[in-house]
Design an enzyme around this catalytic site. Sequence first.
Site, mmCIF file in Angstrom:
data_model
loop_
_atom_site.group_PDB
_atom_site.id
_atom_site.type_symbol
_atom_site.label_atom_id
_atom_site.label_comp_id
_atom_site.label_asym_id
_atom_site.label_seq_id
_atom_site.Cartn_x
_atom_site.Cartn_y
_atom_site.Cartn_z
ATOM 1 N N CYS A 134 0.848 -1.430 0.033
ATOM 2 C CA CYS A 134 0.005 0.008 -0.038
ATOM 3 C C CYS A 134 0.933 1.142 0.156
ATOM 4 O O CYS A 134 1.413 1.604 1.064
ATOM 5 C CB CYS A 134 -1.066 -0.184 1.416
ATOM 6 N N CYS A 137 -0.588 4.401 2.099
ATOM 7 C CA CYS A 137 -0.227 3.887 3.650
ATOM 8 C C CYS A 137 1.191 3.994 3.968
ATOM 9 O O CYS A 137 1.394 4.701 5.058
ATOM 10 C CB CYS A 137 -0.695 2.508 4.130
ATOM 11 N N ASP A 138 2.062 3.434 3.166
ATOM 12 C CA ASP A 138 3.388 3.364 3.756
ATOM 13 C C ASP A 138 4.393 4.300 2.996
ATOM 14 O O ASP A 138 5.469 4.456 3.229
ATOM 15 C CB ASP A 138 3.844 1.872 3.636
#
Length: 304
Positions: A134, A137-138
């Site tokens: 992701c 997200c990261d």
Amino acid sequence: MSTRYDIIIIGGGPAGLTAATYARRAGKSVLVLEKAAFGGQITWSPKVENFPGDISVTGTELGDRFLEQAMSQGAEVELEEVTALEKTSDGFLIHTDSGTSYSSRTVILATGAKPRMLGLPGEEDFVGNGISFCAVCDGAFYNGKAVAVYGGGNSALQDTLLLSETCSRVYLIHRRSTFRGEAALVDALQARPNVTMMMDTTIKAFQGDGELSSLVLCCSGKEEELPIDGLFVAIGHVPDLKAFAPLLSLDQSGYALSGEDCLTPTPGLFVAGDCRSKSIRQVTTAAADGSVAALAACSYLDAV
Ligand code: NAP
């Protein structure tokens, strides 16, 4: 044992939450069980520009709106992982990892799909230690660093575009010479000076001492090492229906077969969204499945 619901929906992505909205508007009692985060996979998309009515919206915003809409109609929601689904004489029993059991007259499975892994040695140990699924997200963990994205679909192209805004270099590695994703995204990437496209190239091995530090790549039969700080894997998804398999008929790839009304071979059990066997998996088709499954479940309930 808690309340008996008319419909329990397993999975809180676009399909499940749309089903909840429709079922509530038809006057049915509804519980949505989600194991991780409401909104589903779309929350991983930095920008969604093909959902009707929204010119551009982040995946997180869109996911939040699906949830808000379902809850505003009175759907109940719980964060629980379903571990088993049991057919009873008059409905279903649903068991979760917290030890709770829920009872319902019908069930809609909307469990989506999980990221496909490469299946290489050490891969699972590197997840969270250099391998991510992701970028939304990261991605921030890799500001100013060199990363790779693996895949050639819209997810890989979008992830590369997003990461190229903050990473020093992004290697886009794809196993073929042409991309499966949209031409407009490919054009946008070609204009980014810090993006290197590595076509006809596959990942053969992961290297690193605890943290991923390099990839062994194979291109035209030759192997080479590529040092990187992180890898974003975007090679598609696989359904996650193991816990429900005895009540379903699955296609060759493990997706649940159903009729046009989303009904499975088990009476009262419906399936919607990306875990359903079909040709196009988009937010629009997930939401469409959700509405069809909910209305079919309502008709089933009204008839029994
Ligand atoms: P996808 O379209 O299925 O693409 C997967 C990519 O990974 C393909 O390029 C495939 O290569 C490659 N691949 C598959 N298995 C592999 C393996 N074992 N090793 C190496 N490469 C492998 O998946 P996706 O990009 O996640 O997209 C899924 C669906 O969501 C698509 O319909 C997509 O359009 C949609 N989507 C939409 C948006 C949006 O509209 N905002 C954003 C993201 C995704 P080949 O091409 O060689 O098969």
